[in-house]
Motif scaffolding. Structure first.
Motif, PDB file in Angstrom:
ATOM      1  N   ILE A 110       0.824  -1.202   0.000  1.00 22.78           N
ATOM      2  CA  ILE A 110       0.000   0.000   0.000  1.00 22.78           C
ATOM      3  C   ILE A 110       0.860   1.255   0.000  1.00 22.78           C
ATOM      4  O   ILE A 110       0.564   2.226  -0.669  1.00 22.78           O
ATOM      5  CB  ILE A 110      -0.946   0.007   1.214  1.00 22.78           C
ATOM      6  CG1 ILE A 110      -1.896  -1.170   1.108  1.00 22.78           C
ATOM      7  CG2 ILE A 110      -1.709   1.309   1.309  1.00 22.78           C
ATOM      8  CD1 ILE A 110      -2.770  -1.368   2.323  1.00 22.78           C
ATOM      9  N   ASP A 111       1.941   1.231   0.736  1.00 23.17           N
ATOM     10  CA  ASP A 111       2.792   2.410   0.870  1.00 23.17           C
ATOM     11  C   ASP A 111       4.212   2.056   0.495  1.00 23.17           C
ATOM     12  O   ASP A 111       4.813   1.222   1.167  1.00 23.17           O
ATOM     13  CB  ASP A 111       2.749   2.937   2.299  1.00 23.17           C
ATOM     14  CG  ASP A 111       3.580   4.185   2.474  1.00 23.17           C
ATOM     15  OD1 ASP A 111       3.535   5.035   1.577  1.00 23.17           O
ATOM     16  OD2 ASP A 111       4.277   4.279   3.498  1.00 23.17           O
ATOM     17  N   PRO A 112       4.778   2.589  -0.512  1.00 22.82           N
ATOM     18  CA  PRO A 112       4.236   3.534  -1.482  1.00 22.82           C
ATOM     19  C   PRO A 112       3.331   2.837  -2.498  1.00 22.82           C
ATOM     20  O   PRO A 112       3.502   1.648  -2.756  1.00 22.82           O
ATOM     21  CB  PRO A 112       5.485   4.092  -2.169  1.00 22.82           C
ATOM     22  CG  PRO A 112       6.508   3.034  -2.027  1.00 22.82           C
ATOM     23  CD  PRO A 112       6.194   2.318  -0.744  1.00 22.82           C
ATOM     24  N   PRO A 113       2.390   3.583  -3.068  1.00 27.87           N
ATOM     25  CA  PRO A 113       1.461   2.982  -4.029  1.00 27.87           C
ATOM     26  C   PRO A 113       2.192   2.437  -5.256  1.00 27.87           C
ATOM     27  O   PRO A 113       3.108   3.063  -5.783  1.00 27.87           O
ATOM     28  CB  PRO A 113       0.551   4.145  -4.425  1.00 27.87           C
ATOM     29  CG  PRO A 113       0.718   5.159  -3.361  1.00 27.87           C
ATOM     30  CD  PRO A 113       2.096   4.977  -2.813  1.00 27.87           C
ATOM     31  N   ILE A 114       1.796   1.280  -5.697  1.00 19.90           N
ATOM     32  CA  ILE A 114       2.445   0.627  -6.830  1.00 19.90           C
ATOM     33  C   ILE A 114       2.347   1.482  -8.093  1.00 19.90           C
ATOM     34  O   ILE A 114       3.293   1.545  -8.879  1.00 19.90           O
ATOM     35  CB  ILE A 114       1.845  -0.776  -7.058  1.00 19.90           C
ATOM     36  CG1 ILE A 114       2.228  -1.680  -5.889  1.00 19.90           C
ATOM     37  CG2 ILE A 114       2.323  -1.372  -8.367  1.00 19.90           C
ATOM     38  CD1 ILE A 114       1.623  -3.050  -5.920  1.00 19.90           C
ATOM     39  N   GLU A 115       1.237   2.168  -8.284  1.00 26.30           N
ATOM     40  CA  GLU A 115       1.071   3.004  -9.476  1.00 26.30           C
ATOM     41  C   GLU A 115       2.146   4.086  -9.546  1.00 26.30           C
ATOM     42  O   GLU A 115       2.673   4.370 -10.620  1.00 26.30           O
ATOM     43  CB  GLU A 115      -0.319   3.656  -9.496  1.00 26.30           C
ATOM     44  CG  GLU A 115      -1.458   2.680  -9.685  1.00 26.30           C
ATOM     45  CD  GLU A 115      -1.838   1.952  -8.396  1.00 26.30           C
ATOM     46  OE1 GLU A 115      -1.565   2.468  -7.286  1.00 26.30           O
ATOM     47  OE2 GLU A 115      -2.377   0.842  -8.502  1.00 26.30           O
ATOM     48  N   LYS A 116       2.483   4.679  -8.416  1.00 29.42           N
ATOM     49  CA  LYS A 116       3.522   5.713  -8.394  1.00 29.42           C
ATOM     50  C   LYS A 116       4.896   5.116  -8.681  1.00 29.42           C
ATOM     51  O   LYS A 116       5.727   5.736  -9.338  1.00 29.42           O
ATOM     52  CB  LYS A 116       3.525   6.446  -7.057  1.00 29.42           C
ATOM     53  CG  LYS A 116       2.326   7.334  -6.885  1.00 29.42           C
ATOM     54  CD  LYS A 116       2.435   8.170  -5.641  1.00 29.42           C
ATOM     55  CE  LYS A 116       1.214   9.070  -5.537  1.00 29.42           C
ATOM     56  NZ  LYS A 116       1.283   9.959  -4.388  1.00 29.42           N
ATOM     57  N   LEU A 117       5.133   3.902  -8.187  1.00 25.27           N
ATOM     58  CA  LEU A 117       6.402   3.237  -8.460  1.00 25.27           C
ATOM     59  C   LEU A 117       6.535   2.903  -9.943  1.00 25.27           C
ATOM     60  O   LEU A 117       7.605   3.074 -10.534  1.00 25.27           O
ATOM     61  CB  LEU A 117       6.531   1.966  -7.621  1.00 25.27           C
ATOM     62  CG  LEU A 117       6.630   2.167  -6.112  1.00 25.27           C
ATOM     63  CD1 LEU A 117       6.597   0.821  -5.402  1.00 25.27           C
ATOM     64  CD2 LEU A 117       7.879   2.933  -5.745  1.00 25.27           C
ATOM     65  N   ILE A 118       5.448   2.435 -10.550  1.00 23.03           N
ATOM     66  CA  ILE A 118       5.463   2.112 -11.979  1.00 23.03           C
ATOM     67  C   ILE A 118       5.735   3.377 -12.793  1.00 23.03           C
ATOM     68  O   ILE A 118       6.509   3.348 -13.759  1.00 23.03           O
ATOM     69  CB  ILE A 118       4.146   1.442 -12.411  1.00 23.03           C
ATOM     70  CG1 ILE A 118       4.014   0.066 -11.762  1.00 23.03           C
ATOM     71  CG2 ILE A 118       4.063   1.328 -13.938  1.00 23.03           C
ATOM     72  CD1 ILE A 118       2.658  -0.583 -11.927  1.00 23.03           C
TER      73      ILE A 118
END
Length: 66
Positions: A3-11
């Motif tokens: 959840i933290d950090p969000p996977i979408e932001k990592l991608i």
């Protein structure tokens, strides 16, 4: 599930899911080999720590030209 950090932001930071998995896996293995005592002392998991490093910009994927 992370959840933290969000996977979408990592991608978004890395470029694609495959590159993200490879980067976090490689960094996690390094942390387990070289920094296991630090992770254990702070009660952290290698994958979560590696994901935070990617999110903070401390670790980046390197691409080679073929």
């Amino acid at each position: 599930m992370m959840i933290d950090p969000p996977i979408e932001k990592l991608i978004d930071k890395v470029g694609c899911k495959y590159a993200l998995v490879c980067l976090v896996t490689k960094r996690s293995r390094f942390l387990l080999d070289k920094k296991a005592e630090m992770l254990e002392a702070e009660n952290l998991r290698a994958v979560s720590y590696a994901a935070h490093e990617v999110h903070d910009g401390k670790v980046e994927a390197g691409y080679e030209d073929a």
